[in-house]
Design a protein around this motif. Structure first.
Motif: not given
Length: 608
Positions: A531-537, A564-575
């Motif tokens: 949801d946009g938290g810095l944890l994703c970077k 400069s970093r891209q937020a990481k978003t894993p594929d949560l649907v399958a996992q």
């Protein structure tokens, strides 16, 4: 009153003024319609009592005696709720003897976090609270009832039942516990075997034997997790009979307390002599009382969400700053596992709830001018229930601890504060349970090791890839991502690393609940990663600083690098979002608020 408690209470009242009034207005609109089944048509009423015996039908036709609904979370897989199997019949008999009628209004699901720990079903755990609230509302929606008894104990069940009860705020409710199981092996012994298994030094058979010796019979688990925190909070809020929370299951005293609860709710209806709807009991002061008791006992961090959602159901707005400030004013009075070696039965034997009430009242930490299911004030809750010649009565035992190593006095507490700290920084806001931490673990700075699940960290541990000091970042575990599961598979490996001399900490947007212990853990991080938290970077090697003394948690990476970093978003649907029924919960997940707002899907404003 303690000045800080008074100040926090007053700001909650001011913050909640509009929403609380809207709630009370809603309650009044429901109440003024009178005995609800009187407005039912003949066909409605005939359906409502078709399965009753002739005597109950005759009583219900007269509209002069109360009809009490029973909401039960019974199932015989969940040890804490298995004793509820026979409660409806016990309750019906006691209420019939009082001249009224009781009907089972409905059942609600009750899952066991102990069974689902580390399994896909755990992703439904937090969402089950909202499902329980909705299911209970359906049971009570038949408009047949003048009051209700709520049968529930464990993690999400009691908060869900409370939220439902508050939506029927014009009715009286009494919550009915079933008690803990007898003590099994010590928590220290159980923990030792878990650690040995995590290191591969004992096998599955030894681990299963140890776990089975701990969780061994009907009744609530005896450590001080969310289930027992629920019971303590509900009693302090005045919704249990005094002293009933931790009387062991399947005892004569437990039976008589259940019968007494059944009789008492009939007195609280509008047809009884002491009309006391739940909206009158649950107000800003009783909510603060519940938080104080939670903090004074080092209770479950899950209630930094559950109490927020429960309060919101009564139009009361509570936030983490309230918890933090109240924690600073509240001494730690108990040592119950995981912040001590005693279990809940030993707490009860040391004087239990009566002593806790007395110590908190003597320290001016509880509001006395509140309503309870036993009338006004908390004096009755400083007394202990006993059976004398087969009759239930409450006695005054002086309010002093029978074992000061388990329950301390307010003059000589175990710690000067309640052991809950709110942390804020560029990573967001989180909570840390400090009551169980060893001395010197409040300040921590180390490089991050980033994982997308607890399973990934466990695999890294088994592969001997976790060396040196580090902060484990376990992200995409929040409410909107996967439903915010418990992450207790992290506890054994991180504990083993601590025992090896490594300094480790945890930062996560997931949960660790009432069993969180000696690993410094900044949990419930909001905003969550998805949801946009810095944890994703956050990346491996980034320095993270945690300082519970100053209340900070920061990612020590410069702004230009982060931009400069891209937020990481894993594929949560399958996992993480399919299988074991999880695909049915997408709508609930998508509407869940952040952890500080109760991680709740039920308060979304309807748009027309």
């Amino acid at each position: 009153m303690n000045a800080i408690v008074q100040e926090v209470t007053q700001r909650i009242i001011e913050r909640s003024r509009a929403s609380r009034q809207a709630y009370l207005d809603k309650v009044e609109r429901a109440r003024v319609k009178g005995p609800h089944r009187e407005v039912l048509s003949c066909g409605n009423l005939a359906h409502g009592y078709a399965a009753c015996g002739q005597q109950d039908k005759s009583t219900l036709k007269q509209f002069t005696k109360s009809n009490i609904g029973i909401i039960t979370s019974y199932n015989d897989m969940l040890s804490a709720h298995q004793p509820y199997e026979h409660y409806p019949q016990i309750i019906k008999q006691a209420i019939a003897e009082a001249g009224s009628v009781a009907q089972v209004a409905g059942g609600v699901p009750a899952m066991c976090d102990g069974v689902t720990q580390g399994q896909p079903g755990m992703d439904l755990s937090l969402a089950s609270r909202d499902v329980i609230a909705m299911a209970s509302n359906i049971g009570l929606s038949h408009n047949m009832f003048d009051g209700a008894l709520m049968l529930g104990i464990c993690d999400k069940i009691v908060p869900g039942l409370m939220m439902s009860a508050l939506s029927f705020g014009h009715l009286p409710f009494v919550f009915v516990p079933a008690g803990p199981m007898p003590s099994g092996i010590s928590n220290a012994e159980k923990t030792k075997v878990r650690m040995l298994h995590a290191e591969g030094k004992v096998g599955r058979d030894a681990l299963l034997e140890s776990e089975s010796a701990s969780y061994h019979s009907p009744g609530t688990c005896t450590f001080y997790g969310t289930a027992n925190s629920n019971q303590l909070v509900v009693e302090v809020m005045g919704l249990h009979l005094p002293g009933s929370s931790f009387v062991v299951t399947e005892s004569d005293l437990r039976l008589e307390l259940t019968r007494a609860a059944a009789r008492q709710v009939t007195r609280l209806t509008h047809l009884g002599t002491e009309y006391t709807p739940i909206a009158k009991i649950v107000d800003e002061k009783s909510v603060v009382n519940g938080i104080i008791a939670l903090l004074a006992t080092g209770g479950s961090t899950n209630h930094t969400m559950h109490l927020v959602a429960m309060a919101r159901s009564a139009g009361i707005i509570v936030n983490w700053d309230d918890f933090s400030d109240l924690s600073n004013a509240t001494p730690l009075l108990t040592r119950i596992y995981p912040n001590g070696s005693a279990d809940i039965n030993q707490f009860h034997d040391a004087g239990g709830m009566a002593v806790l009430f007395k110590q908190l009242l003597d320290a001016d930490l509880l509001h006395q001018d509140v309503h309870t299911v036993c009338g006004q004030g908390l004096e009755k809750y400083t007394k202990t229930p006993i059976l004398k010649d087969g009759e239930l009565e409450w006695i005054d035992e002086g309010g002093q601890s029978k074992d000061p190593s388990i329950i301390a006095s307010s003059e000589k507490p175990f710690k000067s504060n309640g052991g809950l700290q709110v942390l804020s920084g560029n990573l967001g806001r989180s909570v840390m349970k400090t009551s169980s931490l060893p001395t010197g673990e409040a300040v921590f700075k180390a490089p991050a090791r980033v994982f997308e699940s607890q399973h990934a960290l466990e695999e890294a541990f088994k592969a001997d890839q976790l060396h040196g000091d580090f902060v484990a970042v376990v992200r995409f575990q929040g409410p909107k991502a996967v439903g915010m599961p418990e992450l207790h598979k992290l506890t054994p490996p991180l504990g083993v690393l601590q025992d090896r001399g490594q300094k480790v900490a945890l930062v996560t947007d997931g949960r660790m609940s009432g069993a969180s212990g000696r690993v410094p853990a900044a949990i419930h991080m909001t905003p969550e990663a998805i949801d946009g938290g810095l944890l994703c970077k956050v990346e491996d090697g980034d320095l993270i600083e945690i300082d519970s003394n100053k209340g900070i948690v920061n990612l020590l990476v410069d702004e230009n690098t982060l931009a400069s970093r891209q937020a990481k978003t894993p594929d949560l649907v399958a996992q993480e979002r399919e299988g074991m029924g999880r695909e049915f919960f997408g709508a609930i997940r998508s509407h869940m608020t952040g952890a500080e707002e109760g991680a709740c899907s039920l308060f979304v404003e309807e748009k027309i």
